[in-house]
Design an enzyme around this catalytic site. Structure first.
Site, PDB file in Angstrom:
ATOM      1  CE1 TYR A   1      -3.085  -2.978   0.339  1.00 46.72           C
ATOM      2  CE2 TYR A   1      -3.681  -2.223   2.534  1.00 46.72           C
ATOM      3  CZ  TYR A   1      -3.839  -3.106   1.486  1.00 46.72           C
ATOM      4  OH  TYR A   1      -4.766  -4.114   1.594  1.00 46.72           O
ATOM      5  CG  HIS A  57      -1.092  -8.429   0.199  1.00 47.25           C
ATOM      6  ND1 HIS A  57      -0.705  -7.116   0.164  1.00 47.25           N
ATOM      7  CD2 HIS A  57      -2.430  -8.405  -0.046  1.00 47.25           C
ATOM      8  CE1 HIS A  57      -1.739  -6.342  -0.090  1.00 47.25           C
ATOM      9  NE2 HIS A  57      -2.805  -7.107  -0.219  1.00 47.25           N
TER      10      HIS A  57
END
Length: 272
Positions: free
Chosen positions: A47, A105
């Site tokens: 992110y 992830h």
């Protein structure tokens, strides 16, 4: 706030998602959420906002034991040395001595899953993460992680909302007492305009988005991490906890099409 107990940690059932939040805007959003009472912040290496989140947490001065922070290692960094390096970088940016949950992830078809999970487990044993888990893992991969490798998986974070059926995955997770953490819980805004949800919301003096969120949080073993950068949206998501959906509402929601997957990248796993 309700909590889910999993692998020795307490996971707040409603958290703040931060995907695509950046810089000062991200910092301000996290500061706002913490001031409103959020105690579950979700981020990831990919992110690019861990530094902003770390700054917000430092400013808030909330007791560390009262805060839950999840971050994730990107699929390009799943070799053991790369995981350790990525983890060190995440922890430094977050300005924390440990995170509460560290996740894979996205899976990779060529990853050595046993080596990946053993590396995460060492971080847990060192007290640098309180628990470990995965994201975007279908049932087949979960079976390998939980039943063959016997890793202490604390959650599986996946897309889940009123427009996507996750019954098979939820049933498997339930048999192993593993929570499902729902990202995109509002179907990237689509839930807010759905006529069925709008009608249910009108009945309860709520928005369609609040109805969609409460539908998720009414389910056993499910947490949700809606992204909300504006204080008004953050407050509305908290207020969704007070809605009381009835059987008629749930039946109407069950009748919605459940085949809308918003996040399905090339190279992603086989969801079946």
């Amino acid at each position: 706030m309700e909590y889910l107990q999993t692998q020795g940690i307490r996971l707040p059932r409603l958290g703040l998602g931060t995907f695509r939040m950046q810089g000062e805007a991200c910092r301000a959003a996290v500061e706002s959420a913490l001031a409103l009472g959020y105690r579950h912040i979700d981020t990831a290496e990919m992110y690019g906002n861990e530094e902003a989140i770390g700054a917000a947490i430092a400013t808030a001065r909330i007791a560390r034991s009262d805060l839950h922070v999840t971050t994730k290692v990107w699929h390009e960094n799943l070799a053991p040395d790369a995981i350790r390096k990525a983890f060190d970088a995440s922890l430094k940016k977050l300005r924390l001595d440990y995170v509460d949950l560290y996740l894979v992830h996205w899976p990779r078809s060529d990853m050595n899953l046993q080596a990946v999970l053993e590396t995460l487990l060492k971080l847990k044993e060192q007290g640098r993460t309180r628990a470990i888990g995965v994201a975007n893992f279908p049932v087949a991969l979960l079976r390998t992680a939980v039943e063959e490798i016997k890793a202490p998986i604390a959650c599986n974070q996946v897309e889940y909302h009123v427009m996507l059926d996750q019954t098979r995955l939820r049933k498997y997770l339930a048999t192993k007492a593993i929570p499902l953490v729902a990202y995109c819980p509002l179907a990237q805004g689509r839930a807010a305009a759905d006529p069925t949800l709008v009608a249910i919301g009108r009945k309860h003096g709520a928005s369609a988005a609040q109805v969609a969120l409460k539908w998720l949080l009414d389910q056993d073993g499910v947490a949700a991490i809606p992204k909300a950068s504006r204080r008004e949206s953050q407050r509305a998501n908290l207020d969704a906890l007070n809605i009381g959906l009835d059987d008629e509402d749930r039946q109407a929601i069950a009748g919605l099409p459940k085949n809308k997957r918003c996040v399905d990248p090339a190279g992603g796993p086989d969801w079946d």
